[in-house]
Design a protein around this motif. Sequence first.
Motif, PDB file in Angstrom:
ATOM      1  N   VAL A   1       0.605  -1.507  -0.136  1.00 38.35           N
ATOM      2  CA  VAL A   1       0.093   0.084   0.177  1.00 38.35           C
ATOM      3  C   VAL A   1       0.886   1.311  -0.414  1.00 38.35           C
ATOM      4  O   VAL A   1       0.621   2.030  -1.068  1.00 38.35           O
ATOM      5  N   ALA A   2       1.767   1.365   0.877  1.00 37.37           N
ATOM      6  CA  ALA A   2       3.008   2.576   0.601  1.00 37.37           C
ATOM      7  C   ALA A   2       3.722   2.686  -0.708  1.00 37.37           C
ATOM      8  O   ALA A   2       3.450   3.886  -0.646  1.00 37.37           O
ATOM      9  N   MET A   3       3.700   1.851  -1.108  1.00 36.01           N
ATOM     10  CA  MET A   3       4.248   1.892  -2.915  1.00 36.01           C
ATOM     11  C   MET A   3       3.227   1.860  -3.548  1.00 36.01           C
ATOM     12  O   MET A   3       4.029   3.119  -4.334  1.00 36.01           O
ATOM     13  N   HIS A   4       2.313   2.175  -3.432  1.00 34.61           N
ATOM     14  CA  HIS A   4       0.721   2.652  -4.312  1.00 34.61           C
ATOM     15  C   HIS A   4       0.847   3.533  -4.051  1.00 34.61           C
ATOM     16  O   HIS A   4       0.252   5.058  -4.627  1.00 34.61           O
ATOM     17  N   ILE A   5       1.099   4.590  -2.725  1.00 35.93           N
ATOM     18  CA  ILE A   5       1.277   5.711  -2.183  1.00 35.93           C
ATOM     19  C   ILE A   5       2.056   6.196  -2.682  1.00 35.93           C
ATOM     20  O   ILE A   5       1.892   7.452  -3.680  1.00 35.93           O
ATOM     21  N   ALA A   6       3.039   6.371  -2.969  1.00 39.91           N
ATOM     22  CA  ALA A   6       4.480   6.912  -3.347  1.00 39.91           C
ATOM     23  C   ALA A   6       3.853   7.255  -5.154  1.00 39.91           C
ATOM     24  O   ALA A   6       4.768   7.911  -5.269  1.00 39.91           O
ATOM     25  N   ALA A   7       3.329   6.198  -5.541  1.00 41.77           N
ATOM     26  CA  ALA A   7       3.408   6.262  -7.327  1.00 41.77           C
ATOM     27  C   ALA A   7       2.105   7.009  -7.632  1.00 41.77           C
ATOM     28  O   ALA A   7       2.491   7.673  -8.088  1.00 41.77           O
ATOM     29  N   MET A   8       1.262   7.497  -6.266  1.00 39.14           N
ATOM     30  CA  MET A   8       0.028   7.660  -6.751  1.00 39.14           C
ATOM     31  C   MET A   8       0.066   9.006  -6.236  1.00 39.14           C
ATOM     32  O   MET A   8      -1.192  10.199  -7.089  1.00 39.14           O
ATOM     33  N   ASN A   9       0.774   8.914  -5.002  1.00 41.53           N
ATOM     34  CA  ASN A   9       0.084  10.774  -4.273  1.00 41.53           C
ATOM     35  C   ASN A   9      -1.201  10.708  -4.112  1.00 41.53           C
ATOM     36  O   ASN A   9      -1.372  11.993  -4.614  1.00 41.53           O
ATOM     37  N   PRO A  10      -1.812   9.914  -2.713  1.00 44.51           N
ATOM     38  CA  PRO A  10      -3.215  10.141  -2.910  1.00 44.51           C
ATOM     39  C   PRO A  10      -3.096  11.313  -1.882  1.00 44.51           C
ATOM     40  O   PRO A  10      -2.170  11.316  -0.871  1.00 44.51           O
ATOM     41  N   GLN A  11      -4.285  12.151  -1.403  1.00 45.28           N
ATOM     42  CA  GLN A  11      -4.336  13.488  -0.512  1.00 45.28           C
ATOM     43  C   GLN A  11      -5.185  12.941   0.764  1.00 45.28           C
ATOM     44  O   GLN A  11      -4.729  13.201   1.682  1.00 45.28           O
TER      45      GLN A  11
ATOM     46  N   GLU B   1     -13.198  11.920   4.440  1.00 42.92           N
ATOM     47  CA  GLU B   1     -11.933  12.591   4.791  1.00 42.92           C
ATOM     48  C   GLU B   1     -12.144  14.619   4.448  1.00 42.92           C
ATOM     49  O   GLU B   1     -11.332  15.441   5.010  1.00 42.92           O
ATOM     50  N   VAL B   2     -12.255  14.035   2.792  1.00 40.86           N
ATOM     51  CA  VAL B   2     -12.746  15.549   2.231  1.00 40.86           C
ATOM     52  C   VAL B   2     -13.439  16.356   3.057  1.00 40.86           C
ATOM     53  O   VAL B   2     -14.883  16.196   2.904  1.00 40.86           O
ATOM     54  N   SER B   3     -13.186  17.926   3.135  1.00 40.13           N
ATOM     55  CA  SER B   3     -14.021  18.355   3.385  1.00 40.13           C
ATOM     56  C   SER B   3     -15.227  19.097   2.488  1.00 40.13           C
ATOM     57  O   SER B   3     -15.068  19.118   1.298  1.00 40.13           O
ATOM     58  N   GLU B   4     -16.169  19.483   2.916  1.00 42.77           N
ATOM     59  CA  GLU B   4     -17.474  19.859   1.998  1.00 42.77           C
ATOM     60  C   GLU B   4     -16.846  21.260   1.624  1.00 42.77           C
ATOM     61  O   GLU B   4     -17.698  21.444   0.059  1.00 42.77           O
ATOM     62  N   GLU B   5     -16.845  21.894   1.917  1.00 44.45           N
ATOM     63  CA  GLU B   5     -15.405  23.190   1.279  1.00 44.45           C
ATOM     64  C   GLU B   5     -15.472  22.645  -0.142  1.00 44.45           C
ATOM     65  O   GLU B   5     -15.535  23.538  -0.922  1.00 44.45           O
ATOM     66  N   GLU B   6     -14.090  21.733   0.251  1.00 47.72           N
ATOM     67  CA  GLU B   6     -13.812  21.202  -1.158  1.00 47.72           C
ATOM     68  C   GLU B   6     -14.738  20.662  -2.114  1.00 47.72           C
ATOM     69  O   GLU B   6     -14.020  21.120  -2.805  1.00 47.72           O
ATOM     70  N   VAL B   7     -15.331  19.756  -1.592  1.00 47.10           N
ATOM     71  CA  VAL B   7     -16.106  19.315  -2.487  1.00 47.10           C
ATOM     72  C   VAL B   7     -16.736  19.751  -3.811  1.00 47.10           C
ATOM     73  O   VAL B   7     -16.876  19.806  -4.244  1.00 47.10           O
ATOM     74  N   GLU B   8     -17.770  20.967  -2.499  1.00 53.59           N
ATOM     75  CA  GLU B   8     -18.334  22.366  -2.775  1.00 53.59           C
ATOM     76  C   GLU B   8     -17.105  22.805  -4.435  1.00 53.59           C
ATOM     77  O   GLU B   8     -17.975  23.284  -4.958  1.00 53.59           O
ATOM     78  N   ARG B   9     -15.986  23.692  -3.920  1.00 60.51           N
ATOM     79  CA  ARG B   9     -15.612  23.676  -4.819  1.00 60.51           C
ATOM     80  C   ARG B   9     -15.303  22.956  -5.951  1.00 60.51           C
ATOM     81  O   ARG B   9     -15.317  23.575  -6.818  1.00 60.51           O
ATOM     82  N   GLU B  10     -15.128  22.049  -5.923  1.00 58.96           N
ATOM     83  CA  GLU B  10     -14.476  20.790  -7.301  1.00 58.96           C
ATOM     84  C   GLU B  10     -16.295  20.739  -8.120  1.00 58.96           C
ATOM     85  O   GLU B  10     -15.811  21.383  -9.012  1.00 58.96           O
ATOM     86  N   ARG B  11     -17.342  20.931  -7.030  1.00 61.41           N
ATOM     87  CA  ARG B  11     -18.575  20.973  -7.723  1.00 61.41           C
ATOM     88  C   ARG B  11     -19.127  22.187  -8.682  1.00 61.41           C
ATOM     89  O   ARG B  11     -18.996  21.397  -9.521  1.00 61.41           O
TER      90      ARG B  11
END
Length: 294
Positions: free
Chosen positions: A180-190, A196-206
Motif C-alpha cells: 500500500v505504501a508503494m502504491h501511495i508513493a506512485a499515486m500520491n493521494p491526499q 476525509e475530504v472537507s465539504e468546502e473542498e467538495v463544493e469547490r470542485e463541484r
Amino acid sequence: MAITAQMVKELREKTGAGMMDCKKALTEVNGDMDAAVDFLREKGLSSAAKKADRIAAEGTTDIIVNGNDAVIFEVNAETDFVAKNEAFQALVKELGEHLLATKPATIEEATESKMENGLTVADHISNAVSKIGEKITLRRFEIKTKTDNDAFGPYLHMGGRIAVLTILEGSTDSDAAKDVAMHIAAMNPQYISRDEVSEEEVERERKVLTEQALNEGKPENIVAKMVEGRLGKYFEEICVLDQAFVKNSDQKVRDFVKSTGGTLKEFVRFAVGEGIEKREDNFADEVMSQVKGN
C-alpha cells in the motif's frame, strides 16, 4: 491589485496555461491565486490542474522502525551529490535514531534536544556542515506508534527521494502494508477515503466541474448528473481507497486492504524538497560577476 510577472509565472507553473491566459485569469480574480487556478480550469485552459509543487531542494527522506514505533523524516542539503556522501548518510541515520529515541513534538524541540554526544541536534548538524561543506537542515518528521495487532508499511523510493509510511490497523501483514505504501508513493493521494475530504473542498470542485460542463455546451438538465459522475473520478484521484491498485489494476486499494483483514489507519508521504523553491541563478550573470571580481 497589480499583477506581477512573478505571479503570472507561478500560475503558469501551477496550471501549464499560456502566459496571456494566466495574466487574464489573475486580472479577473484580482490576484487571488487559487481563484485564478479555478478560472483557468473552468475555461478548459489548465493542462495541469493537479500539478504537484515544484520539487527543488535536495537531500533525502528516510524511515526508521523500532518495534511499535517508527519515524519518517526529511533532511535537506544544497545539492543531490550530498545525498550520496557517507558522512551525510551517517548524519541522517543518527538524526533518525535520535528522533525515535526522544520523540520530540516539534522541529524546534528536536533541534534543541541533546544527543548522546552532549551536543544539541542543531550543533551536531553544524559540525556536519563544517565537514561536508553544505548547508544541512532537519526539515520535518512524524513519529507514529502502532499496537502488536497492527502493521507498519515503510517504503523508500529512488533511494529516498520519496518515503511513505503506512499503518494497517487490525492486520499484521507488513508485506501488504508495504504494498500500500508503494502504491501511495506512485499515486500520491491526499486522503485515505472521501469521508476525509472537507465539504468546502467538495463544493469547490463541484462548482469547477459544473462550469466546465456548461462551457462545453452541455444541456443544463444533464449537467448535474455529469458533475456527480466526474466528482467520483475526482475522488479516485485524491483518495487512496478509491484508486485502482498499482499491483492489480482490476482491484481497488479498498478491496486489497480488506483482504488483509485490517483497515488503512493512516499514511505519511514525504517527497524530497516538495514545496521548497530552489533559488534560480542566472549563469551568465554569475560568470560576469566573477569576471568583474564582485
